[in-house]
Design an enzyme around this catalytic site. Structure first.
Site, short mmCIF file in Angstrom:
data_model
loop_
_atom_site.label_atom_id
_atom_site.label_comp_id
_atom_site.label_asym_id
_atom_site.label_seq_id
_atom_site.Cartn_x
_atom_site.Cartn_y
_atom_site.Cartn_z
N LYS A 287 0.82 -1.21 0.00
CA LYS A 287 0.00 0.00 0.00
C LYS A 287 0.86 1.27 0.00
CE LYS A 287 -2.39 -1.03 3.77
NZ LYS A 287 -1.83 -2.33 4.18
N ARG B 267 -9.92 0.23 9.13
CA ARG B 267 -9.49 -1.13 9.43
C ARG B 267 -10.54 -1.91 10.22
NH1 ARG B 267 -3.54 0.05 9.17
NH2 ARG B 267 -2.37 -1.86 9.44
N ARG C 287 11.46 -6.12 4.77
CA ARG C 287 11.34 -4.69 5.06
C ARG C 287 11.90 -4.37 6.44
NH1 ARG C 287 5.39 -2.06 4.81
NH2 ARG C 287 5.22 -2.65 7.00
N ARG D 217 11.20 -0.63 11.92
CA ARG D 217 9.92 -0.85 12.60
C ARG D 217 9.98 -2.13 13.41
NH1 ARG D 217 4.81 0.03 8.64
NH2 ARG D 217 3.91 -1.26 10.30
N ARG E 146 -0.43 -9.50 13.07
CA ARG E 146 -1.00 -8.40 12.26
C ARG E 146 -1.84 -8.98 11.12
NH1 ARG E 146 4.32 -5.52 10.75
NH2 ARG E 146 3.04 -4.10 9.53
#
Ligand code: AMP
Length: 191
Positions: free
Chosen positions: A14, A89, A128, A134, A146
């Protein structure tokens, strides 16, 4: 006004696609995840609250998230349109967004969802995590949580916007440009 929901599980691309879409359509990008990370970085009360949930891969409570989103939209009254990334969400967030836009005489134009197999999502997020800094990208059990929260609480938002014919499912595997072209075609059809 173009109000797009860029939808899909964590790791579906996204953020990458949002960067290209804002260039093509000249609209503003609002990522609730980015807004929370900004607040966390500044140790604000909102950031500290969000951190409790983000660290576990859980959703930040609706009232906190919706309030933050509304503030961001209200502080950009001249935006030509908005890409909502990572919001809504939950069904409650979707309903709140619809009401909020309606009060302004606007509506969601389309929801475009990136479809990516789960194994690919986990691989992308772990990769990532090597550079994103993160914490929630660095631990496979948090990543899996998640994705499971996405399935149990978020996926239904696709069906919610299907009722009004606004949802489109886009294959999210391929090159960045291939996926972008698919998204742009779906968005142009919806406008
Ligand atoms: P993201 O950057 O979109 O992957 O979001 C990172 C984290 O921020 C999520 O795992 C949630 O903890 C929190 N978050 C972001 N957007 C929302 C939202 N719309 N509702 C609740 N929590 C959110």
């Amino acid at each position: 006004m173009l109000n797009l929901i860029l939808f899909g599980p964590p790791g579906s691309g996204k953020g990458t696609q949002a960067e290209k879409l804002i260039e093509k359509y000249g609209i503003m990008h609002i990522s609730t995840g980015d807004l929370f990370r900004y607040e966390m970085g500044n140790n604000t009360p909102l950031g500290l609250k969000a951190k409790e949930y983000m660290a576990k891969g859980e959703l930040v409570p609706d009232e906190v998230t919706i309030g933050m989103l509304k503030n961001k939209v209200n502080s950009n009254p001249d935006a030509a349109g908005i890409i909502f990334d990572g919001f809504p969400r939950t069904i409650a967030q979707a309903k709140a967004l619809d009401e909020f836009l309606q009060e302004k005489g606007m509506e969601v134009t389309a929801l475009v969802a990136l479809d990516v197999p789960e194994a690919e999502l986990v691989a992308r997020l772990l990769n990532r995590g090597k550079s994103s800094g993160r914490a929630d990208d660095n631990d496979e059990s948090i990543i899996r949580n998640r994705i499971s929260v996405y399935k149990s609480e978020t996926a239904q938002v696709f069906d919610y916007y299907s009722i009004s014919g606004k949802s489109r499912l886009i294959p999210g595997v391929g090159t960045v440009d291939e996926i972008f072209n698919r998204l742009a075609t779906a968005i142009d059809e919806a406008c």
